[in-house]
Design an enzyme around this catalytic site. Structure first.
Site, short mmCIF file in Angstrom:
data_model
loop_
_atom_site.label_atom_id
_atom_site.label_comp_id
_atom_site.label_asym_id
_atom_site.label_seq_id
_atom_site.Cartn_x
_atom_site.Cartn_y
_atom_site.Cartn_z
N HIS A 56 -7.88 7.10 -0.11
CA HIS A 56 -8.74 5.91 0.06
C HIS A 56 -9.14 5.33 -1.29
CE1 HIS A 56 -10.34 7.64 4.14
NE2 HIS A 56 -9.37 6.75 4.37
N ARG B 48 0.86 -1.18 0.00
CA ARG B 48 0.00 0.00 0.00
C ARG B 48 0.90 1.23 0.00
NH1 ARG B 48 -3.19 3.11 4.65
NH2 ARG B 48 -4.30 4.48 3.25
N LEU C 173 -16.19 5.43 5.61
CA LEU C 173 -16.25 6.04 6.95
C LEU C 173 -15.56 5.14 7.95
CD1 LEU C 173 -20.04 7.06 6.84
CD2 LEU C 173 -18.07 8.36 6.01
N GLY C 174 -14.30 5.44 8.23
CA GLY C 174 -13.55 4.68 9.23
C GLY C 174 -12.94 5.70 10.17
N ASN C 175 -11.71 5.43 10.64
CA ASN C 175 -11.04 6.48 11.41
C ASN C 175 -10.79 7.68 10.52
OD1 ASN C 175 -10.82 5.57 14.06
ND2 ASN C 175 -9.32 4.05 13.40
N ARG D 15 -9.70 14.17 12.88
CA ARG D 15 -9.43 15.27 11.93
C ARG D 15 -10.68 16.13 11.74
NH1 ARG D 15 -7.01 11.58 7.20
NH2 ARG D 15 -6.98 9.91 8.73
N GLU E 43 -20.06 0.46 7.66
CA GLU E 43 -20.54 -0.93 7.59
C GLU E 43 -21.32 -1.35 8.83
OE1 GLU E 43 -17.10 -3.44 6.77
OE2 GLU E 43 -16.44 -1.98 5.28
N ASN E 44 -21.02 -0.68 9.96
CA ASN E 44 -21.54 -1.18 11.24
C ASN E 44 -22.53 -0.28 11.97
OD1 ASN E 44 -19.93 -3.68 11.47
ND2 ASN E 44 -18.22 -2.24 11.41
N ARG F 105 -18.19 3.87 18.14
CA ARG F 105 -18.91 2.96 19.04
C ARG F 105 -19.07 3.57 20.42
NH1 ARG F 105 -15.84 -2.41 17.69
NH2 ARG F 105 -14.38 -0.71 17.41
P1 AMP Z 1 -11.93 1.54 10.44
O1 AMP Z 1 -10.89 2.64 10.42
O2 AMP Z 1 -12.53 1.29 9.09
O3 AMP Z 1 -11.48 0.29 11.13
O4 AMP Z 1 -13.15 2.09 11.32
C1 AMP Z 1 -13.00 2.45 12.67
C2 AMP Z 1 -14.27 3.14 13.14
O5 AMP Z 1 -15.38 2.25 12.95
C3 AMP Z 1 -14.24 3.50 14.61
O6 AMP Z 1 -14.79 4.81 14.79
C4 AMP Z 1 -15.17 2.48 15.23
O7 AMP Z 1 -15.79 2.94 16.39
C5 AMP Z 1 -16.18 2.32 14.13
N1 AMP Z 1 -16.98 1.12 14.32
C6 AMP Z 1 -16.60 -0.18 14.25
N2 AMP Z 1 -17.63 -0.99 14.60
C7 AMP Z 1 -18.67 -0.19 14.90
C8 AMP Z 1 -20.02 -0.41 15.34
N3 AMP Z 1 -20.48 -1.63 15.54
N4 AMP Z 1 -20.81 0.68 15.53
C9 AMP Z 1 -20.34 1.92 15.35
N5 AMP Z 1 -19.09 2.19 14.94
C10 AMP Z 1 -18.27 1.16 14.73
#
Ligand code: AMP
Length: 398
Positions: free
Chosen positions: A179, A90, A208-210, A240, A333-334, A284
């Site tokens: 991304h 990567r 939508l992750g960190n 950020r 996703e979650n 979360r």
């Molecule tokens: P990533 O960088 O793609 O691993 O995403 C991390 C983010 O996903 C963090 O803010 C986690 O809190 C959020 N996340 C993971 N699982 C859940 C969940 N079940 N509900 C809400 N946010 C989640």
């Protein structure tokens, strides 16, 4: 040499190297299930540790003072029964030099180094991974997969900042988008789920992750991204800020005496969900806190969803049609809650979620979480950047 080259499961090693970390995954040539994955952290320090997951078993190996090379060598020692055909890396920034993945050679590495001023924290670290892997496996072909490459199809009207043109011409100051590996993978998966050819599918994908970004994809090609010269632009993220007034830096410096570097650190590491909630960068944790009555956690989530919706409306300007609005990444996703709060801003566009499908993350409905009457179909499609890097690696070496 790591394993017997004539036997074992044919596979690809995927490496994501940071300044003090090394993440790896081994994926089979046939099939999609990761065979081994691991993470070496705090490399170079007394608390360096390598964590490996194989066959449902977690192994933790303390490696005080270990270098990237030590960690990779140790990891490879655990890859018995596997026959790597190539290594995919990567890479964060390919500037305008790379419009796609590339087989690694000396000239190519020099080109990556030329892009390093655009990603001074990431590219040099990525190159450490490449050098280490080349040293350990001189016989294996290696491929670089860039976060920026998918976005090289973005047209000038979307990538130019409205500043004097000389900054673009002399310093390559422009919007790049990041991304890309995730947006590309998710666009292919979404097209597959929709039963349409990818090059006839138009989407807005939301990673939508960190880190968070959204991307407008027209007929399979990126037309715009919320991220810009760096991954700081655009959406609100875990730590950020995303977009702020360009005059903010001057204002803060005048009012507080903060140095430019301190303001940058504040915007990158102390802002976003963490900064607004004062509690956490983790969605979360914030969702739980909001349910328990934490008002600032609730407000941080609302700002996150509102700003996301506003940016998605902006990205629609890049498209003529929209086959689906797609959520991906840990949050996308979650979190049914984030998806519902975001979708609520699209009433004017006729988007309607199906509560049950959203609650089950679209898993029983081919990713679809919108109701049949919705004017914009909405989906959840899990990303898999490692798989995309492995596929790209195989494509280039075969
Ligand atoms: P990533 O960088 O793609 O691993 O995403 C991390 C983010 O996903 C963090 O803010 C986690 O809190 C959020 N996340 C993971 N699982 C859940 C969940 N079940 N509900 C809400 N946010 C989640």
């Amino acid at each position: 040499m790591l394993t017997d080259p004539s036997s074992g499961t044919a596979c690809v090693i995927v490496i994501n190297c940071g300044s003090s970390s090394l993440k790896f995954a081994v994926l089979p040539v046939e099939g999609e299930n990761t065979l081994i994955k691991g993470l070496a952290e705090r490399l170079g320090g007394p608390e360096a540790v390598l964590k490996i997951e194989r066959n449902g078993e977690d192994i933790r190996i303390p490696m005080p003072g270990a270098t990237h090379r030590d960690a990779l060598q140790e990891a490879v020692g655990r890859m018995s029964g596997l026959r790597p055909l190539g290594i995919g890396h990567r890479m964060v920034h390919g500037g305008e030099e790379f419009t796609g993945s590339a087989v690694i050679c000396d000239d190519m590495m020099a080109a990556v180094e030329r892009c390093s001023s655009l990603a001074p924290l990431h590219n040099p670290a990525n190159l450490v991974g490449v050098r280490t892997a080349r040293e350990l496996f001189p016989e294996l072909p290696q491929v670089a997969v860039f976060d920026t490459a998918f976005h090289q199809s973005i047209p000038p009207k979307a990538y130019l900042y409205a500043i004097p043109r000389s900054y673009y011409e002399e310093l390559k100051v422009r919007r790049y988008g990041f991304h890309g590996t995730s947006h590309h993978y998710v666009s292919l998966e979404t097209a597959r789920l929709l039963g349409k050819p990818a090059d006839q599918t138009s989407l807005i994908t939301m990673h939508l992750g960190n880190g968070c970004s959204a991307c407008a994809i027209k007929n399979g090609r990126s037309m715009d991204s919320t991220m810009g010269l760096t991954p700081s632009e655009g959406l609100m993220m875990g730590t950020r800020s995303g977009d702020v007034d360009p005059a903010l830096h001057q204002f803060l410096q005048d009012q507080t005496g903060m140095r430019l570097s301190e303001i940058t650190t504040m915007l990158n590491s102390k802002s976003g969900l963490l900064g607004l909630s004062g509690l956490s960068n983790d969605m979360r944790t914030l969702s739980e806190a909001a349910r328990g009555g934490h008002e600032l956690a609730r407000l941080a989530i609302e700002v996150f969803c509102y700003r996301l919706a506003k940016s998605v409306y902006g990205l629609m300007a890049a498209l003529d049609s929209l086959d689906a609005l797609v959520f991906t990444g840990g949050i996308g996703e979650n979190s049914a809650e984030v998806r519902a709060l975001t979708a609520a801003h699209f009433k004017i566009a006729g988007l309607m979620l199906d509560e049950n499908k959203n609650a089950s993350h679209g898993r029983d409905d081919g990713g679809v979480i919108s109701s049949p009457e919705s004017r914009i179909p909405c989906m959840v499609v899990p990303t898999n950047e490692e798989l995309m890097i492995a596929r790209e690696t195989l494509r280039l070496i075969s």
